[in-house]
Design a protein around this motif. Structure first.
Motif, PDB file in Angstrom:
ATOM      1  N   ASP A  89     -17.459   2.292  10.653  1.00  0.00           N
ATOM      2  CA  ASP A  89     -16.891   2.666   9.355  1.00  0.00           C
ATOM      3  C   ASP A  89     -16.273   1.461   8.645  1.00  0.00           C
ATOM      4  N   LEU A 104     -12.184   2.882   0.953  1.00  0.00           N
ATOM      5  CA  LEU A 104     -11.647   3.886   1.882  1.00  0.00           C
ATOM      6  C   LEU A 104     -12.494   5.160   1.856  1.00  0.00           C
ATOM      7  N   GLU A 105     -13.045   5.491   0.701  1.00  0.00           N
ATOM      8  CA  GLU A 105     -13.902   6.670   0.606  1.00  0.00           C
ATOM      9  C   GLU A 105     -15.161   6.496   1.447  1.00  0.00           C
ATOM     10  N   MET A 107     -15.320   4.813   4.191  1.00  0.00           N
ATOM     11  CA  MET A 107     -14.886   4.966   5.581  1.00  0.00           C
ATOM     12  C   MET A 107     -14.725   6.433   5.964  1.00  0.00           C
ATOM     13  N   ARG A 108     -14.442   7.295   4.997  1.00  0.00           N
ATOM     14  CA  ARG A 108     -14.246   8.715   5.292  1.00  0.00           C
ATOM     15  C   ARG A 108     -15.569   9.441   5.548  1.00  0.00           C
ATOM     16  N   LYS A 109     -16.669   8.905   5.029  1.00  0.00           N
ATOM     17  CA  LYS A 109     -17.952   9.600   5.141  1.00  0.00           C
ATOM     18  C   LYS A 109     -18.408   9.654   6.602  1.00  0.00           C
ATOM     19  N   ARG A 169      -3.374   4.017   3.718  1.00  0.00           N
ATOM     20  CA  ARG A 169      -3.204   5.373   3.203  1.00  0.00           C
ATOM     21  C   ARG A 169      -1.807   5.879   3.554  1.00  0.00           C
ATOM     22  N   GLY A 172      -2.349   9.766   8.053  1.00  0.00           N
ATOM     23  CA  GLY A 172      -3.263   9.349   9.104  1.00  0.00           C
ATOM     24  C   GLY A 172      -2.611   8.430  10.116  1.00  0.00           C
ATOM     25  N   THR A 234      -6.042   1.189   8.762  1.00  0.00           N
ATOM     26  CA  THR A 234      -6.295   2.604   9.033  1.00  0.00           C
ATOM     27  C   THR A 234      -6.629   2.740  10.518  1.00  0.00           C
ATOM     28  N   ASP A 236      -9.465   3.556  11.636  1.00  0.00           N
ATOM     29  CA  ASP A 236     -10.771   2.910  11.788  1.00  0.00           C
ATOM     30  C   ASP A 236     -10.630   1.399  11.957  1.00  0.00           C
TER      31      ASP A 236
END
Length: 257
Positions: A89, A104-105, A107-109, A169, A172, A234, A236
């Motif tokens: 990620d 960051l979006e 990384m969320r996928k 963020r 998390g 994060t 990740d």
């Protein structure tokens, strides 16, 4: 909170965060998180003992590369594969050349992009090849080398959670642990792993500590880049740090071996 209670809660949090150990969670707050991240290298050492045990058990029974591949797989299983997922990620986000929320979006996928796939393949190949090389050495030195690399990988987490490093963020794992590790805990952890590394390469007492310090230096440089791109760390990013530092230390231990 009494120091003994914080240490116990921190150890439990470190185990539940970094492994699949079925440990009942204790108190979870930023003070406990700081203790957990300071103890991360100790958890890495435990994982290293288990990984080395698999390698040394299988090495006489099969080809070194097969034994090494199984050992890498066992280590990934013991950590739920979360660090590898974090690596994929993080590399996908950095490879996109986007910044802040847009990165960051990515990384969320849940899917893994081409950058992440390449990173996973390279890291797993290098780790397996390094373990195959280490399997041919003195068994005690092999054990110390594997423990050193896995402990150093988690020391990278301690480094990434030091004071002054923000979270990307407001929620998390990154928000819980960012900036929680003080300089004394980081120095003690670094000294302990470097001291362990002295015995990792027979006849070259300097090579192990140098490999650890060089890997941490690379990780610190990458961390600065990640903070600029993402705004902070994060979960990740912490996973990616584990895999990066572990792989670099393995490389450092087998060079000119």
């Amino acid at each position: 909170m009494p120091a003994e209670s914080r240490l116990g809660d921190g150890a439990r949090l470190a185990l539940t965060t970094l492994t699949i150990a079925p440990v009942r969670a204790g108190r979870v707050d930023r003070a406990t998180a700081g203790t957990a991240m300071a103890l991360a290298p100790a958890v890495g050492a435990l994982l290293g003992v288990l990984t080395a045990g698999v390698l040394l058990l299988l090495d006489p029974l099969t080809a070194p590369l097969v034994a090494a591949g199984v050992a890498v797989a066992v280590c990934a299983l013991l950590t739920r594969g979360l660090h590898l997922d974090g690596l994929a990620d993080t590399v996908d986000a950095l490879g996109s050349y986007r910044r802040g929320p847009a990165a960051l979006e990515i990384m969320r996928k849940p899917d893994v992009g081409p950058f992440g796939v390449v990173a996973l393949v390279l890291v797993l190949l290098v780790q397996a090849a390094a373990l195959a090389e280490l399997a041919g050495r003195d068994r005690a030195a092999t054990l110390v080398a594997v423990v050193t690399a896995t402990a150093a990988g988690r020391l990278g987490v301690t480094l990434a959670c030091r004071r002054g490093v923000p979270a990307a963020r407001p929620e998390g794992l990154g928000a819980l642990v960012a900036g929680t590790v003080g300089p004394l805990a980081l120095a003690v952890g670094t000294g302990a792993v470097a001291l362990l590394a002295v015995a990792a390469v027979p006849g070259r007492a300097w090579q192990g500590p140098l490999a650890v310090l060089a890997a941490l230096a690379v990780s610190a440089g990458l961390l600065r880049h990640v903070v600029r791109r993402l705004g902070g760390i994060t979960g990740d990013v912490l996973g990616a740090t584990v895999e990066l530092v572990t792989t670099l230390v393995y490389l450092g231990l087998v060079l000119s071996g």
